[in-house]
Design an enzyme around this catalytic site. Structure first.
Site, PDB file in Angstrom:
ATOM      1  CG  HIS A 233      -2.093   0.826   1.238  1.00 37.04           C
ATOM      2  ND1 HIS A 233      -2.411   1.679   0.212  1.00 37.04           N
ATOM      3  CD2 HIS A 233      -3.033   1.057   2.204  1.00 37.04           C
ATOM      4  CE1 HIS A 233      -3.500   2.377   0.536  1.00 37.04           C
ATOM      5  NE2 HIS A 233      -3.890   2.022   1.738  1.00 37.04           N
TER       6      HIS A 233
ATOM      7  CG  HIS B 254      -4.083   0.368  -8.187  1.00 37.36           C
ATOM      8  ND1 HIS B 254      -5.417   0.300  -7.881  1.00 37.36           N
ATOM      9  CD2 HIS B 254      -3.526   1.240  -7.310  1.00 37.36           C
ATOM     10  CE1 HIS B 254      -5.651   1.112  -6.865  1.00 37.36           C
ATOM     11  NE2 HIS B 254      -4.534   1.682  -6.494  1.00 37.36           N
TER      12      HIS B 254
ATOM     13  CG  ASP C 122       3.000   4.826  -4.007  1.00 29.84           C
ATOM     14  OD1 ASP C 122       2.965   6.053  -3.814  1.00 29.84           O
ATOM     15  OD2 ASP C 122       2.336   4.011  -3.354  1.00 29.84           O
TER      16      ASP C 122
HETATM   17  N1  CMC Z   1       5.132  -7.064 -10.106  1.00 29.80           N
HETATM   18  C1  CMC Z   1       5.066  -8.283 -10.685  1.00 29.80           C
HETATM   19  N2  CMC Z   1       3.958  -9.017 -10.777  1.00 29.80           N
HETATM   20  C2  CMC Z   1       2.847  -8.485 -10.236  1.00 29.80           C
HETATM   21  C3  CMC Z   1       2.828  -7.230  -9.607  1.00 29.80           C
HETATM   22  C4  CMC Z   1       4.041  -6.506  -9.561  1.00 29.80           C
HETATM   23  N3  CMC Z   1       4.101  -5.305  -8.985  1.00 29.80           N
HETATM   24  N4  CMC Z   1       1.591  -6.964  -9.157  1.00 29.80           N
HETATM   25  C5  CMC Z   1       0.830  -8.015  -9.497  1.00 29.80           C
HETATM   26  N5  CMC Z   1       1.595  -8.942 -10.145  1.00 29.80           N
HETATM   27  C6  CMC Z   1       1.159 -10.202 -10.725  1.00 29.80           C
HETATM   28  C7  CMC Z   1       0.900 -11.259  -9.667  1.00 29.80           C
HETATM   29  O1  CMC Z   1       2.051 -12.041  -9.442  1.00 29.80           O
HETATM   30  C8  CMC Z   1      -0.198 -12.050 -10.318  1.00 29.80           C
HETATM   31  O2  CMC Z   1       0.356 -12.856 -11.321  1.00 29.80           O
HETATM   32  P1  CMC Z   1      -0.186 -14.363 -11.537  1.00 29.80           P
HETATM   33  O3  CMC Z   1      -1.588 -14.198 -12.036  1.00 29.80           O
HETATM   34  O4  CMC Z   1       0.750 -14.982 -12.518  1.00 29.80           O
HETATM   35  O5  CMC Z   1      -0.128 -15.031 -10.203  1.00 29.80           O
HETATM   36  C9  CMC Z   1      -1.042 -10.998 -11.024  1.00 29.80           C
HETATM   37  O6  CMC Z   1      -0.101  -9.941 -11.339  1.00 29.80           O
HETATM   38  C10 CMC Z   1      -2.176 -10.426 -10.193  1.00 29.80           C
HETATM   39  O7  CMC Z   1      -1.625  -9.992  -8.958  1.00 29.80           O
HETATM   40  P2  CMC Z   1      -2.448  -9.858  -7.604  1.00 29.80           P
HETATM   41  O8  CMC Z   1      -1.497  -9.905  -6.460  1.00 29.80           O
HETATM   42  O9  CMC Z   1      -3.592 -10.836  -7.609  1.00 29.80           O
HETATM   43  O10 CMC Z   1      -3.061  -8.398  -7.771  1.00 29.80           O
HETATM   44  P3  CMC Z   1      -3.690  -7.546  -6.612  1.00 29.80           P
HETATM   45  O11 CMC Z   1      -4.763  -6.759  -7.237  1.00 29.80           O
HETATM   46  O12 CMC Z   1      -4.043  -8.384  -5.445  1.00 29.80           O
HETATM   47  O13 CMC Z   1      -2.455  -6.629  -6.159  1.00 29.80           O
HETATM   48  C11 CMC Z   1      -1.077  -4.823  -5.721  1.00 29.80           C
HETATM   49  C12 CMC Z   1      -2.412  -5.259  -6.285  1.00 29.80           C
HETATM   50  C13 CMC Z   1      -0.977  -3.288  -5.785  1.00 29.80           C
HETATM   51  C14 CMC Z   1      -0.950  -5.252  -4.231  1.00 29.80           C
HETATM   52  C15 CMC Z   1       0.069  -5.471  -6.522  1.00 29.80           C
HETATM   53  O14 CMC Z   1      -0.036  -5.108  -7.874  1.00 29.80           O
HETATM   54  C16 CMC Z   1       1.446  -5.134  -5.969  1.00 29.80           C
HETATM   55  O15 CMC Z   1       1.921  -5.817  -5.050  1.00 29.80           O
HETATM   56  N6  CMC Z   1       2.123  -4.087  -6.539  1.00 29.80           N
HETATM   57  C17 CMC Z   1       3.398  -3.655  -6.024  1.00 29.80           C
HETATM   58  C18 CMC Z   1       3.183  -2.814  -4.787  1.00 29.80           C
HETATM   59  C19 CMC Z   1       2.681  -1.432  -5.141  1.00 29.80           C
HETATM   60  O16 CMC Z   1       3.205  -0.763  -6.026  1.00 29.80           O
HETATM   61  N7  CMC Z   1       1.692  -0.978  -4.370  1.00 29.80           N
HETATM   62  C20 CMC Z   1       1.169   0.400  -4.503  1.00 29.80           C
HETATM   63  C21 CMC Z   1      -0.252   0.439  -4.948  1.00 29.80           C
HETATM   64  S1  CMC Z   1      -0.722   2.114  -5.439  1.00 29.80           S
HETATM   65  C22 CMC Z   1      -0.680   3.039  -3.999  1.00 29.80           C
HETATM   66  C23 CMC Z   1      -1.746   2.666  -3.057  1.00 29.80           C
HETATM   67  O17 CMC Z   1      -2.904   3.061  -3.291  1.00 29.80           O
HETATM   68  O18 CMC Z   1      -1.438   2.012  -2.056  1.00 29.80           O
END
Ligand code: CMC
Length: 429
Positions: free
Chosen positions: A268, A307, A363
């Site tokens: 986050h 996201h 971010d």
């Molecule tokens: N790098 C590589 N792979 C990723 C990433 C990433 N940053 N984010 C998601 N994936 C992949 C994940 O491994 C999965 O792949 P697969 O289907 O093969 O297993 C797929 O994409 C879907 O991921 P998810 O974890 O189910 O997606 P989510 O919606 O639960 O996660 C997230 C959203 C923001 C937690 C995630 O994208 C992440 O960890 N990003 C990096 C951290 C980040 O930048 N966070 C800031 C968010 S914006 C500011 C805020 O509002 O907090």
């Protein structure tokens, strides 16, 4: 049967149910009438991490993740970032309309004149170790404000809610700056009422021996834009925490502290810190392809990408990239920018990221800007918490007035042991 309904056939019993559809949702409580027999608890929905559950009705922030749209109270984020100020946006988010001139003047006056914290807060801060993470300091100190304003517990008192709203928005930048000064071993700087919200914050952070701190107007404006972009984002993890904790009706200080704690994590608000650590670790543009390859092997995440809601682009990411260039005109180019741009270029062409709809989020660039402003990485999430406080408070106030809301209390699917008798110690294996 109306068209605005969902017909469900329970194949266990053959029974048919009509569930009303309202605002594109069914009320989850309607599922409870679906039972196998009279003793059955009734059907529930299973939604870990709330991927498809609306927890409230809200009129504050609208997001269309597929189209990359973000609006506060109907106003597009692009227009607000270009033409408004953070305090004006804060008023808009809290009260639903843009203020007229006299409302804005009063609002700015109020926020400016609540920026001081009780001197005991300084004593409290002195108790933290020199290397305390500023987010830990911020979270603890916001919670401590609860003890300074016991009347804040009366969350049904409109006058008190207004006062605590002003106190929280005013004092969080002061506490944030004090957390920074504490970490640096520098004397605390008292607020300066002549300066803007962001100018005063920069002053409390960076004033040294000069008589009067004069912020660079480009950096002051850049910070204001960053604060506008971070002000609210509907039911994200920290805002949902604010509503969840607030639903048991404690004072808003402890609820904001809880929301800030939720923001702290790297998935986050902690992502901006993680992005800069990641870029520093990569170190050079030539190392980017190998790093991307390790992400694709599933060894790590590309921080600042992806996201839960935005699956096309993050509109805040687009604005912030321009802000980064404005800041670098003043501070000089941050070498990490070249690595970031190269990562963005490669990732946006790579099927791994394209197919998973992973784009730079807000971010990805905010941390590079904060670093250019001279902030240590540990302060980055604090920089997110300051403006998001307005969103937390607005959502909390909306919740307090929402007749649909009760104490938040999800259900579970119990998969543990059935009833069994206690086993004496000498009989255990
Ligand atoms: N790098 C590589 N792979 C990723 C990433 C990433 N940053 N984010 C998601 N994936 C992949 C994940 O491994 C999965 O792949 P697969 O289907 O093969 O297993 C797929 O994409 C879907 O991921 P998810 O974890 O189910 O997606 P989510 O919606 O639960 O996660 C997230 C959203 C923001 C937690 C995630 O994208 C992440 O960890 N990003 C990096 C951290 C980040 O930048 N966070 C800031 C968010 S914006 C500011 C805020 O509002 O907090």
């Amino acid at each position: 049967m109306t068209n605005d309904s969902l017909t469900v056939i329970d194949n266990r019993t053959g029974a048919t149910y009509d569930l009303p559809i309202s605002d594109g949702t069914i009320n989850a409580m309607e599922l409870r009438q679906i039972k196998v027999d009279a003793g059955d608890f009734g059907l529930m929905s299973y939604d870990p991490s709330y991927l498809n559950t609306a927890s409230c009705r809200s009129t504050i922030t609208y997001i269309d993740g597929n189209k990359g749209i973000l609006r506060y109270r109907g106003y597009p984020i692009e227009q607000l970032a270009e033409r408004s100020t953070f305090l004006e946006v804060a008023y808009l988010i809290l009260y639903g309309e843009l203020p007229n001139q006299s409302q804005l003047d009063q609002w700015v006056y109020d926020i400016t004149h609540h920026t001081m914290v009780h001197e005991n807060v300084r004593t409290l801060l002195d108790g933290f170790r020199y290397d305390a993470h500023p987010m830990g300091v911020l979270i603890s100190t916001i919670a401590a404000l609860s003890t300074f304003y016991p009347e804040a517990r009366n969350v049904n008192d409109h006058v008190s809610v207004e006062l605590q709203t002003r106190r929280l928005l005013s004092k969080i930048p002061t506490i944030a700056a004090y957390a920074y000064r504490h970490a640096m071993g520098l004397p605390y700087v008292y607020p300066d009422n002549d300066l803007s919200y962001c100018g005063n914050f920069l002053g409390m952070m960076f004033k040294m021996t000069e008589q009067k701190y004069r912020p660079n107007p480009i950096l002051e404006r850049a910070l204001d834009v960053l604060f506008i972009l971070h002000a609210d984002h509907e039911q994200n993890c920290s805002t949902s925490t604010m509503r969840m904790v607030g639903s048991s009706l404690p004072d808003p200080y402890v609820s904001v502290a809880a929301a800030a704690a939720a923001l702290y994590g790297p998935r986050h608000g902690g992502a901006n810190e993680a992005v800069v650590r990641m870029l520093s670790e990569i170190g050079d543009v030539k190392n980017v392809p190998e790093f991307i390859a390790s992400v694709k092997r599933g060894e790590r995440r590309l921080m600042g990408f992806g996201h839960r809601v935005y699956k096309n682009f993050d509109p805040r990411g687009v604005i912030i990239k321009q802000t980064a260039h404005d800041v670098f005109e003043v501070t000089g180019r941050n070498p990490l920018l070249d690595i970031a741009l190269e990562m963005e270029r490669i990732a946006l062409e790579d099927d791994y990221f394209v197919s998973r709809k992973l784009y730079p989020n807000v971010d990805f660039y905010s941390g590079i800007i904060y670093e250019a402003l001279g902030l240590p990485t540990t302060m980055f999430t604090v920089m997110f918490a300051i403006p998001r406080t307005v969103g937390w408070i607005a959502q909390w106030r909306e919740m307090l007035l929402d007749g649909d809301q009760k104490i938040a209390r999800p259900r579970q699917i119990y998969l543990g042991a059935d009833e069994r008798d206690y086993v004496d110690m000498d009989s255990r294996s």
